[in-house]
Design a protein around this motif. Structure first.
Motif, PDB file in Angstrom:
ATOM      1  N   PHE A 110       0.807   1.243  35.982  1.00  0.00           N
ATOM      2  CA  PHE A 110       0.413   2.559  36.487  1.00  0.00           C
ATOM      3  C   PHE A 110      -0.626   3.277  35.623  1.00  0.00           C
ATOM      4  O   PHE A 110      -1.375   4.105  36.098  1.00  0.00           O
ATOM      5  N   ASN A 111      -0.645   2.929  34.317  1.00  0.00           N
ATOM      6  CA  ASN A 111      -1.565   3.660  33.443  1.00  0.00           C
ATOM      7  C   ASN A 111      -2.797   2.823  33.062  1.00  0.00           C
ATOM      8  O   ASN A 111      -3.520   3.164  32.146  1.00  0.00           O
ATOM      9  N   SER A 112      -3.024   1.738  33.791  1.00  0.00           N
ATOM     10  CA  SER A 112      -4.128   0.835  33.452  1.00  0.00           C
ATOM     11  C   SER A 112      -5.492   1.488  33.693  1.00  0.00           C
ATOM     12  O   SER A 112      -5.702   2.213  34.661  1.00  0.00           O
ATOM     13  N   ILE A 113      -6.403   1.161  32.804  1.00  0.00           N
ATOM     14  CA  ILE A 113      -7.763   1.702  32.906  1.00  0.00           C
ATOM     15  C   ILE A 113      -8.707   0.613  33.445  1.00  0.00           C
ATOM     16  O   ILE A 113      -9.841   0.879  33.845  1.00  0.00           O
ATOM     17  N   ALA A 114      -8.189  -0.641  33.485  1.00  0.00           N
ATOM     18  CA  ALA A 114      -9.042  -1.815  33.726  1.00  0.00           C
ATOM     19  C   ALA A 114      -9.898  -1.715  34.992  1.00  0.00           C
ATOM     20  O   ALA A 114     -11.129  -1.860  34.933  1.00  0.00           O
ATOM     21  N   LYS A 115      -9.278  -1.436  36.140  1.00  0.00           N
ATOM     22  CA  LYS A 115     -10.022  -1.488  37.407  1.00  0.00           C
ATOM     23  C   LYS A 115     -11.086  -0.397  37.513  1.00  0.00           C
ATOM     24  O   LYS A 115     -12.038  -0.529  38.264  1.00  0.00           O
ATOM     25  N   LEU A 116     -10.909   0.683  36.752  1.00  0.00           N
ATOM     26  CA  LEU A 116     -11.902   1.763  36.812  1.00  0.00           C
ATOM     27  C   LEU A 116     -13.271   1.263  36.405  1.00  0.00           C
ATOM     28  O   LEU A 116     -14.294   1.718  36.895  1.00  0.00           O
ATOM     29  N   GLU A 117     -13.267   0.320  35.481  1.00  0.00           N
ATOM     30  CA  GLU A 117     -14.543  -0.193  35.015  1.00  0.00           C
ATOM     31  C   GLU A 117     -15.048  -1.326  35.906  1.00  0.00           C
ATOM     32  O   GLU A 117     -16.255  -1.493  36.088  1.00  0.00           O
ATOM     33  N   GLU A 118     -14.096  -2.080  36.471  1.00  0.00           N
ATOM     34  CA  GLU A 118     -14.484  -3.257  37.258  1.00  0.00           C
ATOM     35  C   GLU A 118     -15.072  -2.905  38.619  1.00  0.00           C
ATOM     36  O   GLU A 118     -15.932  -3.583  39.135  1.00  0.00           O
ATOM     37  N   ILE A 119     -14.515  -1.854  39.219  1.00  0.00           N
ATOM     38  CA  ILE A 119     -14.879  -1.577  40.604  1.00  0.00           C
ATOM     39  C   ILE A 119     -15.882  -0.431  40.686  1.00  0.00           C
ATOM     40  O   ILE A 119     -15.728   0.589  40.035  1.00  0.00           O
ATOM     41  N   GLN A 120     -16.890  -0.603  41.460  1.00  0.00           N
ATOM     42  CA  GLN A 120     -17.931   0.421  41.604  1.00  0.00           C
ATOM     43  C   GLN A 120     -17.966   0.930  43.031  1.00  0.00           C
ATOM     44  O   GLN A 120     -17.830   0.155  43.951  1.00  0.00           O
ATOM     45  N   PRO A 121     -18.093   2.230  43.295  1.00  0.00           N
ATOM     46  CA  PRO A 121     -18.143   3.273  42.278  1.00  0.00           C
ATOM     47  C   PRO A 121     -16.785   3.413  41.578  1.00  0.00           C
ATOM     48  O   PRO A 121     -15.769   3.021  42.135  1.00  0.00           O
ATOM     49  N   ALA A 122     -16.807   3.974  40.384  1.00  0.00           N
ATOM     50  CA  ALA A 122     -15.593   4.057  39.566  1.00  0.00           C
ATOM     51  C   ALA A 122     -14.614   5.054  40.161  1.00  0.00           C
ATOM     52  O   ALA A 122     -14.397   6.136  39.642  1.00  0.00           O
ATOM     53  N   LYS A 123     -14.044   4.664  41.296  1.00  0.00           N
ATOM     54  CA  LYS A 123     -13.130   5.562  41.993  1.00  0.00           C
ATOM     55  C   LYS A 123     -11.744   4.945  41.883  1.00  0.00           C
ATOM     56  O   LYS A 123     -11.583   3.749  42.163  1.00  0.00           O
ATOM     57  N   PRO A 124     -10.725   5.711  41.440  1.00  0.00           N
ATOM     58  CA  PRO A 124      -9.388   5.123  41.287  1.00  0.00           C
ATOM     59  C   PRO A 124      -8.928   4.501  42.603  1.00  0.00           C
ATOM     60  O   PRO A 124      -9.172   5.042  43.680  1.00  0.00           O
ATOM     61  N   LEU A 125      -8.266   3.363  42.518  1.00  0.00           N
ATOM     62  CA  LEU A 125      -7.933   2.608  43.734  1.00  0.00           C
ATOM     63  C   LEU A 125      -6.912   3.293  44.634  1.00  0.00           C
ATOM     64  O   LEU A 125      -6.915   3.090  45.835  1.00  0.00           O
ATOM     65  N   ASN A 126      -6.007   4.072  44.035  1.00  0.00           N
ATOM     66  CA  ASN A 126      -5.028   4.770  44.887  1.00  0.00           C
ATOM     67  C   ASN A 126      -4.463   5.982  44.131  1.00  0.00           C
ATOM     68  O   ASN A 126      -4.593   6.074  42.913  1.00  0.00           O
ATOM     69  N   PRO A 127      -3.814   6.902  44.861  1.00  0.00           N
ATOM     70  CA  PRO A 127      -3.348   8.138  44.218  1.00  0.00           C
ATOM     71  C   PRO A 127      -2.035   7.993  43.449  1.00  0.00           C
ATOM     72  O   PRO A 127      -1.545   8.970  42.888  1.00  0.00           O
ATOM     73  N   MET A 128      -1.457   6.792  43.404  1.00  0.00           N
ATOM     74  CA  MET A 128      -0.172   6.608  42.731  1.00  0.00           C
ATOM     75  C   MET A 128      -0.324   6.085  41.300  1.00  0.00           C
ATOM     76  O   MET A 128       0.596   6.144  40.501  1.00  0.00           O
TER      77      MET A 128
END
Ligand SMILES: NC(=O)CC[C@H](N)C(=O)O
Length: 307
Positions: free
Chosen positions: A95-113
Motif C-alpha cells: 500500500f505504501n509503495s512508491i515504485a509504480k509512480l515512477e514507472e507509469i506515465q503520467p505519474a498518476k497513482p494507480l488507484n485511490p486505495m
C-alpha cells in the motif's frame, strides 16, 4: 441465523490466529494495541446489531478512511475530475509503495486505495483550510455512522505525523508531477487526522451498512451518497480494498471490504448488512489476520460471497 453465540464461537476460533500476526508499529502509537483483541459487529437494516468480543474498544480508521474520503471527494468534484488525478487499477504492490509512480506515465497513482492515491484524494477534499476540510470529513463520517460523537485520536495523528517520512516522499513526488499543489505539511496534517478518526466496530458496521444499501441510510431513509458513488467505492473495495491481498480475499471471502493497519475492517454485504471488525494482529501485507479469518468463517458458513 447470525446468533450472538455463534459469532462468539467464530471470534474464539479466529483468535487462535493472532499468534501468527503482529501489530503495526511503524506508527508508534499503534504499537500499543493488544494483538489478542478481536471484536465484530454485524449491522442489519432492521436496526438489529449482533456483536461479539469487546465492542467498546475503539479502532482508528487508517486506510479504511480512504474509502470514506473517496466518497466525499467524488461528491465534491465529480467522477471526471477525481479520475484525472487517480486511476482505477490495482497495483499488486504494498500500500505504501512508491515504485509504480515512477514507472507509469503520467505519474498518476494507480488507484485511490494505495497511499499515493489516497493522498491525492485527501488533497481534493473541498474547503478553504485544513480545519474546514477535516471538519467536513468528520461531519460526513458522523452522518454515515449515525454517531455525532465520533472524533479522532490526537495521539495517533501526532504519532503518524511525526514519523510519516515515506508518505511525505509520496507527496513530494505527486507535487513534482502536478497531481497535488498544496503545502505538503498541510496535506500530511489533514491525512494523518483523517487516518486517526476513531470508532468502535459497531460504528464501522453501520458505515458498512450504508455502502451495502447503495448509499442510503435505512434508518433515516436519506441517500447519503449517490448510488453511483457507493457503487464505485464498493468496486474499489473488491479490487484494491485489502491491498495486494485483494485477489485472494475475493476468492476466499468475496465480500467488498476495506482494511486498515490499525486492524480494522469495514465490509459491506450488498443489499444485506454491514460488518465492522477490530483485530490488531496483522499479516505481512497489513491486513488483520484474525479479522480475515473471522470473515472467512462467516462467508463460508452463510454463503456471503458476491461471486
Ligand atoms: N494501510 C494503512 O492503513 C495505511 C494508513 C496509514 N495511515 C499510512 O498512511 O501509512
Amino acid at each position: 441465523m447470525y446468533t450472538k453465540a455463534e459469532l462468539e464461537q467464530f471470534v474464539e476460533q479466529a483468535k487462535q490466529y493472532a499468534r501468527y500476526g503482529k501489530v503495526a508499529d511503524y506508527i508508534p502509537a499503534l504499537g500499543k494495541a493488544d494483538p489478542n483483541d478481536l471484536s465484530i459487529a454485524i449491522y442489519l437494516p432492521d436496526g438489529n446489531v449482533i456483536d461479539a468480543g469487546d465492542t467498546t474498544h475503539k479502532v482508528t480508521l487508517q486506510s479504511i478512511s480512504k474509502i470514506i474520503a473517496l466518497s466525499l471527494v467524488l461528491m465534491d468534484r465529480g467522477e471526471q475530475e477525481v479520475f484525472k488525478k487517480v486511476g482505477m487499477e490495482p497495483t499488486g504492490d504494498p500500500f505504501n509503495s512508491i515504485a509504480k509512480l515512477e514507472e507509469i506515465q503520467p505519474a498518476k497513482p494507480l488507484n485511490p486505495m494505495i497511499n499515493a492515491g489516497a493522498l491525492a484524494v485527501t488533497h481534493m477534499i473541498a474547503g478553504a483550510s485544513v480545519e474546514e476540510r477535516f471538519e467536513r470529513l468528520l461531519q460526513f463520517v458522523r452522518k454515515l455512522s449515525g454517531n455525532p460523537t465520533i472524533s479522532y485520536s490526537e495521539e495517533v495523528a501526532q504519532s503518524e505525523f511525526e514519523t510519516a517520512f515515506l508518505n511525505r516522499s509520496l507527496c513530494y513526488f505527486l507535487k513534482q508531477h502536478g497531481i497535488i499543489n498544496e503545502d505538503v505539511e498541510e496535506l500530511m496534517d489533514l491525512y494523518t487526522k483523517q487516518c486517526a478518526i476513531e470508532m468502535t466496530c459497531i460504528d464501522l458496521a453501520r458505515i458498512g451498512l450504508v455502502f451495502a444499501m447503495d448509499g442510503r441510510d435505512p434508518f433515516t431513509d436519506e441517500q447519503i451518497m449517490p448510488l453511483d458513488v457507493a457503487r464505485i467505492c464498493k468496486t474499489f473495495m473488491v479490487t484494491c480494498g485489502m491491498y495486494n491481498a485483494s485477489g485472494e480475499f475475493a476468492i476466499k471471502i468475496g465480500i467488498p471490504a476495506k482494511s486498515g493497519v490499525s486492524g480494522g475492517i469495514l465490509a459491506a454485504v450488498p443489499g444485506r448488512f454491514g460488518i465492522g471488525i477490530f483485530g490488531p494482529a496483522l499479516d505481512e501485507k497489513g491486513n488483520s489476520i484474525t479479522g480475515m479469518k473471522l470473515l472467512e468463517l462467516l462467508s463460508k458458513t452463510y454463503s456471503l460471497s458476491i461471486f
